[in-house]
Design an enzyme around this catalytic site. Structure first.
Site, PDB file in Angstrom:
ATOM      1  N   THR A 134       0.808  -1.227   0.000  1.00  0.00           N
ATOM      2  CA  THR A 134       0.000   0.000   0.000  1.00  0.00           C
ATOM      3  C   THR A 134       0.840   1.274   0.000  1.00  0.00           C
ATOM      4  OG1 THR A 134      -0.037   0.026   2.397  1.00  0.00           O
ATOM      5  CG2 THR A 134      -1.878  -1.076   1.295  1.00  0.00           C
ATOM      6  N   LYS A 135       2.157   1.168   0.023  1.00  0.00           N
ATOM      7  CA  LYS A 135       2.979   2.369   0.155  1.00  0.00           C
ATOM      8  C   LYS A 135       3.140   3.084  -1.201  1.00  0.00           C
ATOM      9  CE  LYS A 135       3.315   1.664   4.526  1.00  0.00           C
ATOM     10  NZ  LYS A 135       4.194   0.932   5.425  1.00  0.00           N
ATOM     11  N   THR A 136       3.739   4.256  -1.182  1.00  0.00           N
ATOM     12  CA  THR A 136       3.744   5.109  -2.383  1.00  0.00           C
ATOM     13  C   THR A 136       4.596   4.543  -3.511  1.00  0.00           C
ATOM     14  OG1 THR A 136       5.537   6.376  -1.408  1.00  0.00           O
ATOM     15  CG2 THR A 136       3.311   7.265  -1.147  1.00  0.00           C
TER      16      THR A 136
END
Ligand SMILES: *Cc1c(COP(=O)(O)O)cnc(C)c1O
Length: 379
Positions: A180-182
């Site tokens: 879910t990180k950038t």
């Protein structure tokens, strides 16, 4: 309409790059990982990037590099993901929770100062949701007390504090490439550091403590001979992950641009509404906008819960970052003292969907439904 909290943004080119790696005959840490490290260090203007299996592994190895051990205290915000504290506990050291700023949910340096003792060895500022912690006063305080500063930059690619990338300001910056990180590699993480000795140690520790020059013992001219100089871990990245990460990095600025647009649209819509408290970027700083946190002013956490329920029934998934650490049964034994702001933001906060796969319709839908839900719960 359905707006999920997160949708990974993966292109066909990135899928093809992973497939190429699968066909290449070399799957685990190798040439793709080393290229990815070079590109990451280049992007951030840092000396060393060490790619790992997770952000948690990054925190663990950075704390080892800082010499943290049994009996030491490490100060961190109460509002963070459990990894920050668990990495400290891996080493027999004690996480010490400090309160956060209401506006950013990042470490409150005034409160942090009060929690320094003779046993304090390091500070882990967390750049909450991508919003930079106030690093100048924090670094001054760390220098004054000779404390290591390890940035939990899991949310902070590409955040900037007064023109410099978050993760490059302390002794080390720990990033996560979780789904879910950038920037994602599925699972993954890295340490960014300007210290050659820390980079060398982390490189050895990520692969069983094996001496550096013997990694490629299967390659041409490789030898069966290697040394193990200390007890290490199995924390390396794989080339499959790095292939995905390299594609993601080439699009990071575009993906970030999209997040900024969404954040701006949300803030414009929510700012005029009494009772809603959107995040604003700290003066001179830039957020990665990994999260879009929104607070609902008031003392009753039921209002926030009602808001999340209404949105969920409309098809909008929201989340909550974070349950403060001392609320968990496994962390209740921490001696925390008062953490009034952490408790308050926990009562008021929710996170709205924000990611580069969102289209115009998703954004207007979320905006309108949040405004309507706010009218309902705040009347
Ligand atoms: C995601 C996250 C981590 C850990 O990253 P993993 O790659 O999942 O191990 C650490 N700190 C914070 C604040 C995070 O959100």
């Amino acid at each position: 309409m359905e707006v999920p909290f997160h949708r990974p943004d993966i292109t066909d080119e990135e899928i093809e790059a992973v497939a190429r790696t699968l066909r290449s005959g070399w799957l685990t840490m190798g040439p793709e990982t080393f290229r990815f490290e070079k590109e990451l260090a280049g992007y951030l203007g840092a000396d060393h990037a060490v790619c790992l299996s997770s952000g948690t592994a990054a925190l663990h190895l950075a704390l080892i590099c800082a010499g943290i051990g049994p009996g030491d205290q490490v100060i961190m915000p109460a509002v963070t993901f459990v990894s920050t504290a668990e990495a400290v506990r891996y080493l027999g050291a004690e996480p010490v929770l400090a309160d956060v700023e209401y506006d950013t949910h990042c470490l409150d340096v005034q409160d942090l100062r009060k929690r320094i003792t003779k046993r304090t060895r390091a500070i882990i500022p967390v750049h909450f949701g991508g919003h930079p912690a106030d690093m100048d006063p924090l670094l001054d305080l760390a220098r004054e007390h000779e404390l290591a500063v390890i940035e939990d930059a899991a949310h902070a690619l590409p955040s900037k504090y007064k023109g410099r990338y978050c993760g490059t300001l302390g002794d080390a910056g720990c990033f996560s490439f979780y789904a879910t990180k950038t920037l994602t590699t599925g699972e993954g993480g890295m340490i960014i550091t300007g210290r050659q000795d820390w980079a060398d140690r982390a490189r050895s520790l990520r692969l069983h403590g094996i001496s550096r020059d013997a990694w490629n013992r299967y390659g041409k001219g490789g030898s069966w001979r290697y040394d193990v100089h200390e007890t290490g871990y199995k924390y390396n990245m794989t080339d499959m992950q790095a292939a995905l990460g390299r594609g993601q990095l080439s699009r990071l600025d575009d993906m970030h641009g999209k997040r900024r647009e969404i954040a701006r649209a949300y803030t414009e819509a929510f700012e005029p509404l009494p009772g809603l408290v959107p995040f604003r970027e700290r003066e001179g700083c830039r957020s990665s906008w990994h999260l879009y946190p929104l607070k609902i002013d008031g003392e009753d956490e039921g209002v926030r819960d009602d808001m999340m329920d209404i949105l969920s029934k409309k098809g909008i998934s929201t989340s909550l970052h974070f349950i403060p650490l001392h609320h968990f049964s496994g962390y209740r034994d921490l001696d925390t003292g008062d953490l009034p702001v952490s408790e308050k933001v926990f009562r008021q906060n929710l996170s709205l969907p924000i990611n580069s796969k969102m289209v115009e319709d998703d954004i207007s839908f979320v905006k309108n439904e949040v405004i309507q839900a706010a009218r309902e719960v705040l009347k």
